[in-house]
Design a protein around this motif. Structure first.
Motif, PDB file in Angstrom:
ATOM      1  N   ALA A  60       0.362   5.064   4.380  1.00  0.00           N
ATOM      2  CA  ALA A  60       1.057   5.867   3.362  1.00  0.00           C
ATOM      3  C   ALA A  60       0.069   6.505   2.394  1.00  0.00           C
ATOM      4  N   GLY A  65       0.672  14.283   1.587  1.00  0.00           N
ATOM      5  CA  GLY A  65       2.067  14.493   1.217  1.00  0.00           C
ATOM      6  C   GLY A  65       2.771  13.184   0.930  1.00  0.00           C
ATOM      7  N   TYR A  66       4.070  13.205   0.968  1.00  0.00           N
ATOM      8  CA  TYR A  66       4.920  12.029   0.773  1.00  0.00           C
ATOM      9  C   TYR A  66       4.612  11.273  -0.534  1.00  0.00           C
ATOM     10  N   PRO A  67       4.735  11.948  -1.665  1.00  0.00           N
ATOM     11  CA  PRO A  67       4.373  11.301  -2.935  1.00  0.00           C
ATOM     12  C   PRO A  67       5.206  10.063  -3.261  1.00  0.00           C
ATOM     13  N   ARG A  68       6.490  10.068  -2.899  1.00  0.00           N
ATOM     14  CA  ARG A  68       7.318   8.894  -3.193  1.00  0.00           C
ATOM     15  C   ARG A  68       6.860   7.695  -2.369  1.00  0.00           C
ATOM     16  N   LEU A  69       6.480   7.928  -1.124  1.00  0.00           N
ATOM     17  CA  LEU A  69       5.990   6.861  -0.266  1.00  0.00           C
ATOM     18  C   LEU A  69       4.685   6.282  -0.810  1.00  0.00           C
ATOM     19  N   LYS A  70       3.834   7.154  -1.350  1.00  0.00           N
ATOM     20  CA  LYS A  70       2.580   6.685  -1.963  1.00  0.00           C
ATOM     21  C   LYS A  70       2.866   5.801  -3.178  1.00  0.00           C
ATOM     22  N   TRP A  72       5.436   3.901  -3.609  1.00  0.00           N
ATOM     23  CA  TRP A  72       5.874   2.610  -3.078  1.00  0.00           C
ATOM     24  C   TRP A  72       4.680   1.803  -2.571  1.00  0.00           C
TER      25      TRP A  72
END
Length: 121
Positions: A60, A65-70, A72
């Motif tokens: 992650a 990308g995937y800021p919300r996953l980062k 978490w």
């Protein structure tokens, strides 16, 4: 901006290396690892679950990308390290065995802070 990116990657590579080392060493048969789990009062399957979670967290952090996953992943790493530190303190291990965890937590905070500086620049 360049300094921010460099510091982000320095902190992130350090935390990724720490988490990967921790996760991979869980899957290598090692009597010392089993002894640590027994000493802490945890069954081995908990460490294997955490190892898989660490690997997913590393992915992650490294995938663009995937800021919300980062977010978490950072939270999971933080809870993992604080939980490990607390476990060592509660079972009565000496300060020398759990104090270095604060360095790892500081590295995690460095990565997190510079991640936000990088995306907000």
């Amino acid at each position: 901006m360049k300094t921010t990116k460099i510091l982000y990657w320095v902190f992130t590579v350090l935390i990724v290396a720490l988490m990967l080392f921790s996760a991979i060493s869980t899957f290598i048969p090692n009597p010392q690892g089993a002894e640590i789990a027994k000493h802490m009062g945890y069954p081995l399957y908990v460490f294997k679950f955490l190892a898989v979670a660490k690997i997913l967290g590393v992915v992650a952090l490294l995938v663009p990308g995937y800021p919300r996953l980062k977010e978490w992943a950072y939270a999971g790493f933080f809870f993992d390290m604080v939980g490990a530190t607390y476990s060592f303190i509660v079972i009565g291990d000496p300060v020398a065995s759990w104090a270095p965890m604060f360095i790892f937590i500081a590295i995690l905070f460095g990565s997190y802070i510079f991640y936000h500086k990088k995306i907000n620049a």
